[in-house]
Motif scaffolding. Structure first.
Motif, PDB file in Angstrom:
ATOM      1  N   TYR A 282       0.836  -1.201   0.000  1.00  0.00           N
ATOM      2  CA  TYR A 282       0.000   0.000   0.000  1.00  0.00           C
ATOM      3  C   TYR A 282       0.868   1.248   0.000  1.00  0.00           C
ATOM      4  CZ  TYR A 282      -3.971  -2.921   1.328  1.00  0.00           C
ATOM      5  OH  TYR A 282      -4.940  -3.864   1.358  1.00  0.00           O
ATOM      6  N   THR A 283       0.436   2.239  -0.758  1.00  0.00           N
ATOM      7  CA  THR A 283       1.107   3.535  -0.696  1.00  0.00           C
ATOM      8  C   THR A 283       0.560   4.282   0.519  1.00  0.00           C
ATOM      9  OG1 THR A 283      -0.571   4.645  -2.030  1.00  0.00           O
ATOM     10  CG2 THR A 283       1.272   3.605  -3.218  1.00  0.00           C
ATOM     11  N   PRO A 284       1.284   5.272   1.012  1.00  0.00           N
ATOM     12  CA  PRO A 284       0.788   6.029   2.164  1.00  0.00           C
ATOM     13  C   PRO A 284      -0.583   6.665   1.914  1.00  0.00           C
ATOM     14  CG  PRO A 284       3.102   6.493   1.834  1.00  0.00           C
ATOM     15  CD  PRO A 284       2.655   5.648   0.681  1.00  0.00           C
TER      16      PRO A 284
ATOM     17  N   GLU B 279      -6.468   6.825   2.925  1.00  0.00           N
ATOM     18  CA  GLU B 279      -7.820   6.705   2.380  1.00  0.00           C
ATOM     19  C   GLU B 279      -8.610   5.609   3.113  1.00  0.00           C
ATOM     20  OE1 GLU B 279      -9.786   5.321  -1.816  1.00  0.00           O
ATOM     21  OE2 GLU B 279      -7.975   6.566  -1.879  1.00  0.00           O
ATOM     22  N   ARG B 280      -7.968   4.481   3.352  1.00  0.00           N
ATOM     23  CA  ARG B 280      -8.646   3.395   4.068  1.00  0.00           C
ATOM     24  C   ARG B 280      -8.986   3.799   5.500  1.00  0.00           C
ATOM     25  NH1 ARG B 280      -6.028  -2.343   3.319  1.00  0.00           N
ATOM     26  NH2 ARG B 280      -7.903  -2.801   4.514  1.00  0.00           N
ATOM     27  N   LEU B 281      -8.077   4.520   6.157  1.00  0.00           N
ATOM     28  CA  LEU B 281      -8.365   4.985   7.519  1.00  0.00           C
ATOM     29  C   LEU B 281      -9.530   5.971   7.527  1.00  0.00           C
ATOM     30  CD1 LEU B 281      -4.777   5.396   8.983  1.00  0.00           C
ATOM     31  CD2 LEU B 281      -6.505   3.729   9.640  1.00  0.00           C
TER      32      LEU B 281
ATOM     33  N   ALA C 280     -17.378   4.354  11.127  1.00  0.00           N
ATOM     34  CA  ALA C 280     -17.590   4.372  12.574  1.00  0.00           C
ATOM     35  C   ALA C 280     -18.510   5.518  12.969  1.00  0.00           C
ATOM     36  CB  ALA C 280     -16.253   4.488  13.300  1.00  0.00           C
ATOM     37  N   GLU C 281     -18.334   6.680  12.349  1.00  0.00           N
ATOM     38  CA  GLU C 281     -19.204   7.818  12.654  1.00  0.00           C
ATOM     39  C   GLU C 281     -20.630   7.557  12.178  1.00  0.00           C
ATOM     40  OE1 GLU C 281     -17.184  11.068  10.822  1.00  0.00           O
ATOM     41  OE2 GLU C 281     -15.887  11.410  12.570  1.00  0.00           O
TER      42      GLU C 281
END
Length: 98
Positions: free
Chosen positions: A32-34, A39-41, A48-49
């Motif tokens: 994965y690139t940073p 993006e996933r986070l 979650a929200e």
């Protein structure tokens, strides 16, 4: 071949297979690139929200103590308290209010 030899070979093969799975997982994770990680986070935070799960807003000041250490510390405290109560009983100073 004896059964214990077969068991040893099976254990060796199991450890090797587990190592291969872990290595494959690490390779996929490093691929994965940073920006993809960010993006996933962000997607996970949005989910979650949306589900109404409370997100932690403050970080604890102290270090995180593993659960096994907390349990061990609690057990040691119980031994210490019981030893102190036994000594108090021997001296005739038992605290009966507890």
């Amino acid at each position: 071949m004896r059964w214990w030899k077969a068991l040893g070979v099976a254990a060796f093969v199991g450890v090797a297979a587990t190592g291969a799975v872990i290595v494959r997982d690490q390779r996929q994770r490093r691929a994965y690139t940073p920006e993809q990680v960010r993006e996933r986070l962000r997607e996970r935070v949005a989910l979650a929200e949306a589900s109404g799960t409370a997100l932690p807003t403050e970080v604890e000041d102290g270090p995180v103590v593993p659960a096994w250490r907390r349990r061990l510390r609690g057990a040691a405290g119980g031994v210490h308290a019981s030893a102190a109560a036994a000594l108090g009983w021997l001296r005739g100073r038992v605290d009966r209010s507890v």
